[in-house]
Design a protein around this motif. Structure first.
Motif, PDB file in Angstrom:
ATOM      1  N   ARG A  17       1.070  -1.220  -0.170  1.00 47.19           N
ATOM      2  CA  ARG A  17       0.115   0.369   0.177  1.00 47.19           C
ATOM      3  C   ARG A  17       0.180   1.471  -0.306  1.00 47.19           C
ATOM      4  NH1 ARG A  17      -5.129  -0.521   2.865  1.00 47.19           N
ATOM      5  NH2 ARG A  17      -5.830   1.351   1.244  1.00 47.19           N
ATOM      6  N   LEU A  18       2.100   1.231  -0.435  1.00 52.97           N
ATOM      7  CA  LEU A  18       2.665   2.379  -0.144  1.00 52.97           C
ATOM      8  C   LEU A  18       2.887   3.633  -0.884  1.00 52.97           C
ATOM      9  CD1 LEU A  18       5.188   3.159   0.943  1.00 52.97           C
ATOM     10  CD2 LEU A  18       6.516   2.092  -0.862  1.00 52.97           C
ATOM     11  N   ASP A  19       2.025   3.411  -2.333  1.00 54.52           N
ATOM     12  CA  ASP A  19       1.826   4.522  -3.016  1.00 54.52           C
ATOM     13  C   ASP A  19       0.401   5.174  -2.540  1.00 54.52           C
ATOM     14  OD1 ASP A  19       3.957   3.475  -5.181  1.00 54.52           O
ATOM     15  OD2 ASP A  19       2.155   2.068  -6.016  1.00 54.52           O
ATOM     16  N   ALA A  20      -1.048   4.792  -1.797  1.00 55.24           N
ATOM     17  CA  ALA A  20      -1.540   5.272  -1.185  1.00 55.24           C
ATOM     18  C   ALA A  20      -1.153   5.935  -0.211  1.00 55.24           C
ATOM     19  CB  ALA A  20      -2.765   4.683  -0.891  1.00 55.24           C
ATOM     20  N   ILE A  21       0.455   5.592   0.636  1.00 56.57           N
ATOM     21  CA  ILE A  21       0.246   5.543   2.102  1.00 56.57           C
ATOM     22  C   ILE A  21       0.977   6.852   1.659  1.00 56.57           C
ATOM     23  CG2 ILE A  21       1.916   5.672   4.060  1.00 56.57           C
ATOM     24  CD1 ILE A  21       1.000   2.161   3.851  1.00 56.57           C
ATOM     25  N   SER A  22       1.752   7.536   0.955  1.00 58.76           N
ATOM     26  CA  SER A  22       2.697   7.884   0.355  1.00 58.76           C
ATOM     27  C   SER A  22       1.818   9.021  -0.377  1.00 58.76           C
ATOM     28  CB  SER A  22       3.798   7.833  -0.916  1.00 58.76           C
ATOM     29  OG  SER A  22       4.785   6.833  -0.431  1.00 58.76           O
ATOM     30  N   ALA A  23       1.069   9.014  -0.910  1.00 59.98           N
ATOM     31  CA  ALA A  23      -0.226  10.145  -1.670  1.00 59.98           C
ATOM     32  C   ALA A  23      -0.500  10.857  -0.686  1.00 59.98           C
ATOM     33  CB  ALA A  23      -1.032   9.447  -2.666  1.00 59.98           C
ATOM     34  N   LEU A  24      -1.217  10.080   0.242  1.00 52.99           N
ATOM     35  CA  LEU A  24      -2.356  10.100   1.723  1.00 52.99           C
ATOM     36  C   LEU A  24      -0.678  11.257   2.153  1.00 52.99           C
ATOM     37  CD1 LEU A  24      -4.615  10.880   3.432  1.00 52.99           C
ATOM     38  CD2 LEU A  24      -4.215   8.970   4.046  1.00 52.99           C
ATOM     39  N   TYR A  25      -0.117  10.778   2.207  1.00 56.72           N
ATOM     40  CA  TYR A  25       1.389  11.387   3.686  1.00 56.72           C
ATOM     41  C   TYR A  25       1.981  13.198   2.712  1.00 56.72           C
ATOM     42  CZ  TYR A  25       5.844  13.282   4.997  1.00 56.72           C
ATOM     43  OH  TYR A  25       7.328  13.546   5.193  1.00 56.72           O
ATOM     44  N   ALA A  63     -14.506   1.543   2.065  1.00 56.77           N
ATOM     45  CA  ALA A  63     -14.357   1.592   1.000  1.00 56.77           C
ATOM     46  C   ALA A  63     -13.682   1.581  -0.060  1.00 56.77           C
ATOM     47  CB  ALA A  63     -15.748   2.957   0.694  1.00 56.77           C
ATOM     48  N   GLY A  64     -12.407   0.789   0.085  1.00 58.81           N
ATOM     49  CA  GLY A  64     -10.845   0.621  -0.542  1.00 58.81           C
ATOM     50  C   GLY A  64     -10.333   1.934  -0.212  1.00 58.81           C
ATOM     51  N   GLU A  65     -11.092   3.184  -0.022  1.00 57.23           N
ATOM     52  CA  GLU A  65      -9.404   4.356  -0.103  1.00 57.23           C
ATOM     53  C   GLU A  65      -8.625   4.657   1.536  1.00 57.23           C
ATOM     54  OE1 GLU A  65     -10.626   9.007  -0.286  1.00 57.23           O
ATOM     55  OE2 GLU A  65     -12.372   7.403   0.374  1.00 57.23           O
ATOM     56  N   LEU A  66      -7.762   4.847   1.272  1.00 58.10           N
ATOM     57  CA  LEU A  66      -6.859   5.104   2.826  1.00 58.10           C
ATOM     58  C   LEU A  66      -7.099   6.161   3.262  1.00 58.10           C
ATOM     59  CD1 LEU A  66      -4.774   3.749   4.472  1.00 58.10           C
ATOM     60  CD2 LEU A  66      -3.049   5.277   2.831  1.00 58.10           C
ATOM     61  N   VAL A  67      -7.971   6.274   4.297  1.00 60.32           N
ATOM     62  CA  VAL A  67      -7.736   7.665   4.604  1.00 60.32           C
ATOM     63  C   VAL A  67      -7.256   8.115   5.672  1.00 60.32           C
ATOM     64  CG1 VAL A  67     -10.438   7.532   4.036  1.00 60.32           C
ATOM     65  CG2 VAL A  67      -9.830   6.962   6.871  1.00 60.32           C
ATOM     66  N   GLY A  68      -5.940   7.055   6.509  1.00 55.32           N
ATOM     67  CA  GLY A  68      -5.351   7.741   7.951  1.00 55.32           C
ATOM     68  C   GLY A  68      -4.317   6.470   8.011  1.00 55.32           C
ATOM     69  N   PHE A  69      -3.748   6.571   7.805  1.00 55.71           N
ATOM     70  CA  PHE A  69      -2.059   5.872   8.682  1.00 55.71           C
ATOM     71  C   PHE A  69      -1.422   6.210   9.962  1.00 55.71           C
ATOM     72  CE2 PHE A  69      -0.707   9.323   5.516  1.00 55.71           C
ATOM     73  CZ  PHE A  69       0.267   9.834   6.802  1.00 55.71           C
ATOM     74  N   ALA A  70      -0.611   5.747  10.532  1.00 52.58           N
ATOM     75  CA  ALA A  70       0.182   5.429  11.724  1.00 52.58           C
ATOM     76  C   ALA A  70       1.441   5.398  11.647  1.00 52.58           C
ATOM     77  CB  ALA A  70      -0.504   5.474  13.385  1.00 52.58           C
ATOM     78  N   TYR A  71       2.620   5.091  11.617  1.00 51.54           N
ATOM     79  CA  TYR A  71       3.144   4.100  11.850  1.00 51.54           C
ATOM     80  C   TYR A  71       4.778   4.301  12.252  1.00 51.54           C
ATOM     81  CZ  TYR A  71       4.796   7.110   7.866  1.00 51.54           C
ATOM     82  OH  TYR A  71       5.095   7.858   7.110  1.00 51.54           O
ATOM     83  N   SER A 109      -7.243  12.556   6.149  1.00 48.95           N
ATOM     84  CA  SER A 109      -7.061  12.756   5.030  1.00 48.95           C
ATOM     85  C   SER A 109      -8.181  13.750   5.625  1.00 48.95           C
ATOM     86  CB  SER A 109      -8.378  11.888   4.658  1.00 48.95           C
ATOM     87  OG  SER A 109      -8.824  12.735   3.296  1.00 48.95           O
ATOM     88  N   PRO A 110      -7.789  15.436   5.526  1.00 50.41           N
ATOM     89  CA  PRO A 110      -8.348  16.152   5.864  1.00 50.41           C
ATOM     90  C   PRO A 110      -9.871  16.142   5.826  1.00 50.41           C
ATOM     91  CG  PRO A 110      -7.083  17.007   4.133  1.00 50.41           C
ATOM     92  CD  PRO A 110      -6.990  15.533   4.151  1.00 50.41           C
ATOM     93  N   ARG A 111     -10.843  16.038   5.228  1.00 51.08           N
ATOM     94  CA  ARG A 111     -12.078  15.690   5.651  1.00 51.08           C
ATOM     95  C   ARG A 111     -12.550  13.918   6.151  1.00 51.08           C
ATOM     96  NH1 ARG A 111     -10.862  13.251  -0.407  1.00 51.08           N
ATOM     97  NH2 ARG A 111     -11.648  10.961   0.257  1.00 51.08           N
ATOM     98  N   TRP A 112     -12.152  14.041   6.502  1.00 47.79           N
ATOM     99  CA  TRP A 112     -12.512  12.790   7.788  1.00 47.79           C
ATOM    100  C   TRP A 112     -11.679  13.089   8.966  1.00 47.79           C
ATOM    101  CZ3 TRP A 112     -15.635   8.990   7.494  1.00 47.79           C
ATOM    102  CH2 TRP A 112     -15.840   8.814   6.102  1.00 47.79           C
ATOM    103  N   ARG A 113     -11.103  14.309   8.923  1.00 43.48           N
ATOM    104  CA  ARG A 113     -10.626  14.313  10.977  1.00 43.48           C
ATOM    105  C   ARG A 113     -11.604  14.717  11.214  1.00 43.48           C
ATOM    106  NH1 ARG A 113      -6.174  18.564   8.192  1.00 43.48           N
ATOM    107  NH2 ARG A 113      -4.483  16.156   7.729  1.00 43.48           N
ATOM    108  N   ARG A 114     -11.629  14.882  12.548  1.00 42.12           N
ATOM    109  CA  ARG A 114     -12.606  15.287  13.814  1.00 42.12           C
ATOM    110  C   ARG A 114     -13.438  13.691  14.228  1.00 42.12           C
ATOM    111  NH1 ARG A 114      -9.489  19.068  15.746  1.00 42.12           N
ATOM    112  NH2 ARG A 114      -9.692  20.926  14.686  1.00 42.12           N
TER     113      ARG A 114
END
Length: 186
Positions: A17-25, A63-71, A109-114
């Motif tokens: 999932r590195l591409d998705a993590i990097s894009a969200l980063y 729904a298959g979209e990465l909305v957050g990460f922690a590592y 993701s900004p739209r998923w904060r709070r």
């Protein structure tokens, strides 16, 4: 509307999932006052972390979209603590395998904060870790982040100048520590 699923993943899954993590980063950490690594730098950092046996990762999906990460990964030397401006108790900066997990990045993701996703990510990342404590650094201007960490059990240790040659993304950080139930307290 589907719910957000937060789960711990292996390094192999995170690598896939590195591409998705990097894009969200890039989306999360390119918003000032954050200072993001370039895409190539972040990818290189991730590849190095993924190879570390102590690497841990939690991902949030909707729904298959990465909305957050922690590592993060376990510290093995005191270099993490170099540049602390404030005195700390004797032995505080001494590291051994299993004492401290460094939480490197947490992003939503900004739209998923709070929606408590950040709290869930952190809890999943730290659950079951064997370390006695966790540490992380926050750019001082990120006051919302500071409030988040204070509200979720983190203690401010003090301010830290980025050690020369580390490539850290900010010249200064506020360093936080949180005690864990792990066994790394020898």
């Amino acid at each position: 509307m589907s719910e957000v699923s937060v789960q711990a993943v292996t390094a192999d899954v995170a690598a896939k999932r590195l591409d998705a993590i990097s894009a969200l980063y890039q989306q999360v950490f390119s918003e000032p006052p954050n200072v993001a690594e370039s895409p190539a730098q972040h990818r290189g950092s991730m590849v190095r972390m993924l190879a570390d046996p102590s690497f841990g990762c939690a991902l949030a999906d909707r729904a298959g979209e990465l909305v957050g990460f922690a590592y993060g990964y376990g510290l093995t030397s005191g270099r993490w603590w170099e540049g602390l401006r404030d005195p700390v108790p004797e032995g505080f900066t001494t590291e051994w395998q299993g004492r401290t997990i460094a939480v490197i990045d947490i992003g939503v993701s900004p739209r998923w904060r709070r929606h408590r996703i950040g709290t869930q990510l952190m809890e999943v990342l730290l659950a079951g870790r064997s370390e006695a404590r966790a540490s992380l650094g926050v750019i001082p201007a990120l006051t919302d982040s500071a409030r988040f960490y204070a509200a979720t059990g983190w203690d401010l240790v003090g301010r830290q100048d980025s050690p020369p040659g580390t490539g850290w993304t900010s010249p200064v950080f506020d360093v936080y520590v949180r005690e864990l139930a792990g066994t790394g307290s020898r």
